[in-house]
Structures are given as C-alpha cells and as structure tokens.
Design a protein around this motif. Sequence first.
Motif, mmCIF file in Angstrom:
data_model
loop_
_atom_site.group_PDB
_atom_site.id
_atom_site.type_symbol
_atom_site.label_atom_id
_atom_site.label_comp_id
_atom_site.label_asym_id
_atom_site.label_seq_id
_atom_site.Cartn_x
_atom_site.Cartn_y
_atom_site.Cartn_z
ATOM 1 N N ASN A 45 0.829 -1.213 0.000
ATOM 2 C CA ASN A 45 0.000 0.000 0.000
ATOM 3 C C ASN A 45 0.864 1.263 0.000
ATOM 4 O O ASN A 45 0.496 2.272 -0.605
ATOM 5 C CB ASN A 45 -0.916 0.042 1.225
ATOM 6 N N VAL A 46 1.989 1.210 0.708
ATOM 7 C CA VAL A 46 2.878 2.380 0.770
ATOM 8 C C VAL A 46 3.430 2.667 -0.626
ATOM 9 O O VAL A 46 3.352 3.805 -1.120
ATOM 10 C CB VAL A 46 4.029 2.156 1.774
ATOM 11 N N ASP A 47 3.943 1.625 -1.280
ATOM 12 C CA ASP A 47 4.492 1.804 -2.631
ATOM 13 C C ASP A 47 3.424 2.346 -3.579
ATOM 14 O O ASP A 47 3.673 3.272 -4.354
ATOM 15 C CB ASP A 47 5.015 0.464 -3.185
ATOM 16 N N ALA A 48 2.237 1.761 -3.508
ATOM 17 C CA ALA A 48 1.167 2.164 -4.423
ATOM 18 C C ALA A 48 0.701 3.598 -4.124
ATOM 19 O O ALA A 48 0.489 4.387 -5.047
ATOM 20 C CB ALA A 48 -0.003 1.187 -4.312
ATOM 21 N N VAL A 63 7.399 10.260 -1.375
ATOM 22 C CA VAL A 63 7.776 9.404 -0.245
ATOM 23 C C VAL A 63 6.751 9.591 0.869
ATOM 24 O O VAL A 63 6.550 10.704 1.375
ATOM 25 C CB VAL A 63 9.199 9.762 0.268
ATOM 26 N N ALA A 64 6.100 8.482 1.239
ATOM 27 C CA ALA A 64 5.052 8.530 2.265
ATOM 28 C C ALA A 64 5.675 8.532 3.653
ATOM 29 O O ALA A 64 6.538 7.699 3.950
ATOM 30 C CB ALA A 64 4.115 7.342 2.112
ATOM 31 N N VAL A 65 5.247 9.457 4.481
ATOM 32 C CA VAL A 65 5.812 9.589 5.830
ATOM 33 C C VAL A 65 4.708 9.737 6.877
ATOM 34 O O VAL A 65 3.521 9.809 6.542
ATOM 35 C CB VAL A 65 6.794 10.786 5.917
ATOM 36 N N SER A 66 5.127 9.777 8.135
ATOM 37 C CA SER A 66 4.172 9.721 9.235
ATOM 38 C C SER A 66 3.408 11.022 9.479
ATOM 39 O O SER A 66 2.400 11.024 10.179
ATOM 40 C CB SER A 66 4.908 9.301 10.514
ATOM 41 N N LEU A 250 -2.166 2.567 7.099
ATOM 42 C CA LEU A 250 -2.584 3.955 6.867
ATOM 43 C C LEU A 250 -2.440 4.337 5.396
ATOM 44 O O LEU A 250 -3.240 5.108 4.864
ATOM 45 C CB LEU A 250 -1.785 4.908 7.760
ATOM 46 N N ALA A 251 -1.432 3.769 4.740
ATOM 47 C CA ALA A 251 -1.275 4.039 3.303
ATOM 48 C C ALA A 251 -2.490 3.506 2.547
ATOM 49 O O ALA A 251 -2.930 4.095 1.557
ATOM 50 C CB ALA A 251 0.010 3.412 2.783
#
Length: 405
Positions: A45-48, A63-66, A250-251
């Motif tokens: 999910n993060v990559d997508a 880049v997905a972060v908190s 969460l992603a």
Amino acid sequence: MLRREGSDVMEKSRIGLSRPHMSGKEQQYINDAFETNWIAPLGPNVDAFEKEIAKKVGTKDAVAVSSGTAAIHLALSLLNITKGDTVFCSTFTFVASANPIVYQGADPVFIDSEPDSWNMSPQALKRALQESVLEGNLPKAVIVVNLYGQSSKMDELLQLCNHYDVPIIEDAAESLGTTYKGKASGTFGKFGIYSFNGNKIITTSGGGMLVSNDEKAMQRARFLASQARDPAPHYEHSVTGYNYRLSNILAGVGRTQLQVLDERVSARRRIYDIYYNRLANLSVIEFMPELEGTKMNRWLTTFILNEEEAGITVTELLAELYSENIEARPVWKPLHMQPLFKGARYYSHGLNDHVAERLFATGICLPSGSGLTSEEQLRVIRCIRDAFFKVDRNKYYLILGKHGV
Ligand SMILES: *Cc1c(COP(=O)(O)O)cnc(C)c1O
C-alpha cells in the motif's frame, strides 16, 4: 412538546471545523492488510500510495511519511540545513511549518503575506533576500506555505528564489488538490509536502507525503526516514536518521481517500459558494479571494470582518457560534507574533503594512468539512446573520444594503 424538545437537541448537535470524511471503502484496504498480515511498516500500500500521489500531482517521485511535519523536516535534512543556517518561512501559518527549522538548529526568518493570496509577499521576500545578500547570510531554503488551500504567487516567488539560487520547500499541507496555472500546488519548489492529518482535505488519520522531481534526493529521503541504515548484513549507521515512514495500513486508507480527492475539492468549493452566496452581501465580510489563475480547494472558508462597521468583534462572533455548538476558529496567528519565536527576524509586506497581523486581527475560519450537510451549513449561516441582527437591526439592514440583497 416532546418533539420540540427533541428537535432542539438535534439543532444543537456539534458542527466541527473540518471533520474526517471517509469514503466508506477504507475498511476494505485495512482488512486486506490484516488478511495478508501486512501490518508492519512499509508494504504494497505504501508503494502504491506513493506512485498514485506522484501521478496525481505530476512529480517524478513521492515518499510517504508519518506526518506533514516529518516531510518538512526531511526536506530540510535533504538540503543539509544545520545549526546556524537561516531559513525563510511564511509568517502566516500553523507552527508545524517552522518547527522543523528549529529541530535542525537553524534560525527562522519570517516573511509577511500579501493581500491577493494572503500568502507570502514577493515584495517582502525580495527585501529579505536583498538584505541577506548584503549581510552575506543567504537563506539555505525558503518555506512557502499555501494557506487554506490557496496557492502562493509561485511565479514571482520562484523568480526571486531562482535569482539567488535558493531552493523552495512548498508547504502544501492544506492545498492538495489545488492548481496554480494548471499545475498541482506543491510541485513548484525543489520539494513539496502534503499532510493527511485528520482535519485535512483527505486523511489517513495521520500521515504526510514528500514530493519532488529529484529522484536521487527522494531515495535519500527513504533512507533517512527509515533510520538511515547503511547497506550491510548487520545494523550499520553513519548518519542520524528518523523513524518517519507511513504504515502499510494507513497508506491503504490514503489510497482510498485519494480516489475521492476531486470530489472532496468540489464539495469544499460548493460549501464556499454557499457561504459566499448567503453572506457576501454583508459588506462587513470579506472572504479570502481566489488568486487569479488558480483553482483552490477551499480547504477552509475564511473571511475577515470589519468589526467597526459590524458593531461586533470577531471574539463576540466566535462566542455566538460556540454557544450554538459550532466550531469556528480565528485564522492562524502569525509566527513572528508567537512567544516561541520571540526575537526572530520578520519582514513585513510594506514598511508600515503588516498584512498577516491585519488578517489575524479579524479573520475567522468557518466549518468547511466536505461532510458538512446543507442543514448544518444553514445553521452556521443563520447564526452569523443573527449575530449581526442582534447588535442593531437598523445597522444590519444598512450593511446589507451596501451591496444590495
Ligand atoms: C497540518 C499542517 C502541517 C503539518 O502537518 P501534520 O501532518 O499535522 O504534521 C504543516 N503545515 C500546515 C500549513 C498545516 O496546515
């Protein structure tokens, strides 16, 4: 009688400023993550989610972060900003825009707003840059904030920053879904950041995204955001990293939310239109304008009040709204006025023209969540009109009359 009491209670139900608005499909992504036991940090999910955001806004990478704050902090780290460096930042913003400057031990310098966008004033920035050159202390970065979904005057700001070769970090935490001259807000600087905090236009309950066209820097961002682990079979570290990555669960929520972003923008713009149609004839109210050439997401509907003409102060109006269980807020308090940043330098729009201070003095944010019902919105509008009416009936007609009803 009973019925009446019941409806009174209903009428006083809480109206929030900007509540999370789920699409209904988020649960499926969460379930999928559970079923595949992909709970731990990172995962498909993060990559997508990163790919989908990058595609949506048109950058090479994301880049997905908190959190949005973490994304700003990473951007400053990527620019090697450290103790003793100077970073310029919009003064009219939430404290999270500037806190990462302090995390890095750098010194913030605050730049005023201008009236067309309420965002960073190019003429104030120009003065600040010119002075910093003379002092031999050019900033290492300029954090440009796009407030309430409004893009800043990016052409003018970029021209200035390019001239001095200073990178821009665009704090687009509030402006995901906004376009400036046809291009996505948050994609004009060297780095852009978005927030998925609970009150933002889309939410993962908490999260953020760093975007850029510099793919090498983004690889470095992934490295820094996951404890800066050097390639080795054991745990090897040569620089200080952070634990800033977004979880796979969460992603998944973010991916579903992103699918409805356009709908959320339309809903917030519609909410603004209704406020405008019902209240703009009150000449004492001046809504945040929409900068020419932009389509803003209208994250929050905001206006400034002419207190003198209205015969009622912002504090009194807010109190009226609170008493009806309606959550409205003053606009952000400029950072150069915050005790936290006492002593920091600040450049006003004009030598005697302090735009952000003026906006703060009489600015209000109205409930604007995309989940707001029309009944709820009418309650807010009625409460505002009643507040003026209460003051002085004649005056109320007068202020109405100015713009015609
Ligand atoms: C919300 C917000 C942030 C911080 O985002 P978080 O995800 O809450 O850390 C930064 N800047 C602005 C202007 C914001 O509104």
